[in-house]
Motif scaffolding. Structure first.
Motif, short mmCIF file in Angstrom:
data_model
loop_
_atom_site.label_atom_id
_atom_site.label_comp_id
_atom_site.label_asym_id
_atom_site.label_seq_id
_atom_site.Cartn_x
_atom_site.Cartn_y
_atom_site.Cartn_z
N ASP A 188 -45.63 -66.86 12.42
CA ASP A 188 -45.04 -65.85 11.71
C ASP A 188 -46.66 -65.54 11.25
OD1 ASP A 188 -44.46 -63.62 10.14
OD2 ASP A 188 -44.40 -64.60 8.17
N ARG A 189 -47.08 -66.38 11.20
CA ARG A 189 -48.40 -66.58 10.19
C ARG A 189 -49.45 -67.14 11.65
NH1 ARG A 189 -48.43 -66.56 4.75
NH2 ARG A 189 -50.42 -68.10 4.45
N ILE A 190 -50.39 -66.33 11.42
CA ILE A 190 -51.27 -66.30 12.98
C ILE A 190 -52.76 -65.90 12.58
CG2 ILE A 190 -51.35 -65.42 14.99
CD1 ILE A 190 -48.50 -64.78 15.49
N LEU A 191 -53.26 -67.03 12.85
CA LEU A 191 -54.97 -66.87 13.07
C LEU A 191 -55.14 -66.73 14.91
CD1 LEU A 191 -57.47 -67.72 11.55
CD2 LEU A 191 -57.87 -69.76 12.23
N MET A 192 -55.78 -65.07 13.98
CA MET A 192 -56.67 -64.52 15.51
C MET A 192 -57.95 -64.50 14.87
SD MET A 192 -54.47 -62.87 17.59
CE MET A 192 -55.33 -62.40 18.02
N TYR A 193 -58.78 -64.12 16.17
CA TYR A 193 -60.78 -63.69 15.89
C TYR A 193 -60.82 -62.06 16.44
CZ TYR A 193 -60.59 -64.24 20.94
OH TYR A 193 -60.97 -63.76 22.06
N HIS A 194 -61.88 -61.95 15.52
CA HIS A 194 -61.92 -60.25 15.99
C HIS A 194 -62.59 -60.52 16.75
CE1 HIS A 194 -62.56 -56.46 14.99
NE2 HIS A 194 -61.44 -56.10 14.09
N SER A 195 -63.07 -60.10 18.20
CA SER A 195 -63.61 -60.40 19.24
C SER A 195 -65.35 -59.46 18.96
CB SER A 195 -62.68 -60.07 20.62
OG SER A 195 -62.20 -58.04 20.31
N LEU A 196 -66.35 -60.28 20.36
CA LEU A 196 -67.20 -59.65 19.88
C LEU A 196 -66.61 -58.94 21.00
CD1 LEU A 196 -68.81 -62.98 18.87
CD2 LEU A 196 -69.24 -60.93 18.16
N PRO A 197 -68.35 -57.75 21.94
CA PRO A 197 -68.55 -57.31 23.00
C PRO A 197 -67.30 -57.91 24.50
CG PRO A 197 -69.58 -56.60 21.56
CD PRO A 197 -69.16 -57.26 20.53
N ASP A 198 -67.94 -59.09 24.48
CA ASP A 198 -68.10 -60.09 26.11
C ASP A 198 -66.57 -60.89 25.76
OD1 ASP A 198 -68.65 -61.75 23.93
OD2 ASP A 198 -70.37 -63.35 25.14
N GLU A 199 -65.73 -61.02 24.09
CA GLU A 199 -64.57 -61.88 24.46
C GLU A 199 -63.89 -61.32 25.01
OE1 GLU A 199 -65.63 -65.25 21.24
OE2 GLU A 199 -65.12 -62.46 20.43
N VAL A 200 -62.52 -61.46 24.99
CA VAL A 200 -61.12 -60.38 25.49
C VAL A 200 -60.73 -59.92 24.47
CG1 VAL A 200 -58.97 -60.86 25.56
CG2 VAL A 200 -60.06 -62.03 27.35
N PHE A 201 -60.60 -58.65 24.50
CA PHE A 201 -60.56 -57.62 23.29
C PHE A 201 -59.46 -58.00 22.25
CE2 PHE A 201 -59.52 -53.36 21.47
CZ PHE A 201 -61.05 -53.28 20.61
N THR A 202 -59.46 -58.15 21.03
CA THR A 202 -58.14 -58.43 20.27
C THR A 202 -58.08 -57.56 19.22
OG1 THR A 202 -59.82 -59.89 18.24
CG2 THR A 202 -58.54 -60.61 20.15
N VAL A 245 -54.73 -68.37 18.02
CA VAL A 245 -55.45 -68.05 19.22
C VAL A 245 -56.92 -67.90 19.05
CG1 VAL A 245 -55.71 -65.60 20.65
CG2 VAL A 245 -53.63 -66.08 19.49
N VAL A 246 -57.83 -69.22 20.19
CA VAL A 246 -58.55 -69.24 20.03
C VAL A 246 -59.79 -68.99 20.66
CG1 VAL A 246 -60.40 -71.55 20.28
CG2 VAL A 246 -57.75 -71.54 19.10
N PRO A 247 -61.02 -67.37 20.82
CA PRO A 247 -62.04 -67.76 21.46
C PRO A 247 -62.32 -69.23 22.36
CG PRO A 247 -62.93 -67.54 19.25
CD PRO A 247 -61.03 -68.16 19.86
N ALA A 248 -63.62 -68.72 23.33
CA ALA A 248 -63.88 -69.97 24.02
C ALA A 248 -65.16 -69.32 25.09
CB ALA A 248 -63.13 -71.43 24.73
N VAL A 249 -66.13 -70.40 25.64
CA VAL A 249 -66.78 -69.98 26.51
C VAL A 249 -65.70 -70.39 28.10
CG1 VAL A 249 -68.80 -70.19 28.14
CG2 VAL A 249 -68.77 -70.16 25.28
N ALA A 250 -65.50 -71.34 28.11
CA ALA A 250 -64.60 -71.63 28.99
C ALA A 250 -63.49 -72.69 29.04
CB ALA A 250 -65.62 -72.41 29.86
N TYR A 251 -63.05 -72.62 29.63
CA TYR A 251 -61.60 -73.94 29.72
C TYR A 251 -61.47 -74.64 30.70
CZ TYR A 251 -60.17 -69.89 25.88
OH TYR A 251 -59.50 -69.67 24.55
#
Length: 186
Positions: free
Chosen positions: A45-59, A117-123
């Motif tokens: 129910d309680r989710i930490l997202m990120y507000h995407s930058l132009p080069d990240e998967v659009f959130t 939900v975590v952004p990254a350059v690579a996994y």
């Protein structure tokens, strides 16, 4: 041989620049359709997202779609750490690194978050993540028991990454083509 972190960052940046708007939109739709099917998302129910930058998967579309049905939070840079605040589209302002961040004083303890939900350059396939190099997410992820989901484009998924002791991995990785569960279940 494993590539060095900065070499990986340059390679991935070059690949992200080549994506068309249609490819970005299509990938984001598929990534979030996959996320919506995971037990981790369904049960949280309680989710930490990120507000995407132009080069990240659009959130942004995903945040709008689920806002009101899930309680979303966004990070805000505070020195070398990330504060967690409730997401309200009308209360975003340009913060550090030209990222839209939540305003206000109602900081939430990381222990209250169920899914990140975590952004990254690579996994890599073991759940290791390579960020932009400042360590913000490593410091945050090390303080929480929340399920950590890394999202990205398929080309951001590598066989192996260089890992340091302070690096914190993710439990699930989702790209437009695959869902990989490292810890936990779908």
């Amino acid at each position: 041989m494993i590539m060095e972190k900065n070499e990986i960052r340059k390679k991935v940046k070059a690949l992200r620049v080549m994506l068309s708007d249609l490819e970005k939109r299509s990938a984001a739709e598929e990534v979030f359709a996959r996320l919506e099917k995971t037990a981790a998302f369904i049960l949280a129910d309680r989710i930490l997202m990120y507000h995407s930058l132009p080069d990240e998967v659009f959130t942004h579309d995903f945040l709008s779609k689920w806002h009101g049905r899930k309680h979303f939070f966004l990070p805000r840079v505070n020195g070398v750490n990330l504060d967690i605040l409730p997401y309200e589209e009308s209360r975003l302002e340009l913060g550090s690194f030209h990222i839209e961040e939540p305003s206000g004083d109602n900081v939430v303890d990381p222990s209250e978050i169920e899914l990140i939900v975590v952004p990254a350059v690579a996994y890599d396939r073991k759940g290791n993540r390579l960020g932009r190099g400042k360590g913000f997410y490593d410091r945050l992820l090390g303080t929480t028991k929340a399920t950590k989901v890394g999202i990205g484009y398929e080309f951001q998924l590598l066989d192996e990454l260089p890992v340091e002791p302070h690096d914190v991995g993710v439990d699930i990785i989702i790209t437009q083509n695959s869902t990989i569960v490292i810890n936990g279940s779908l």
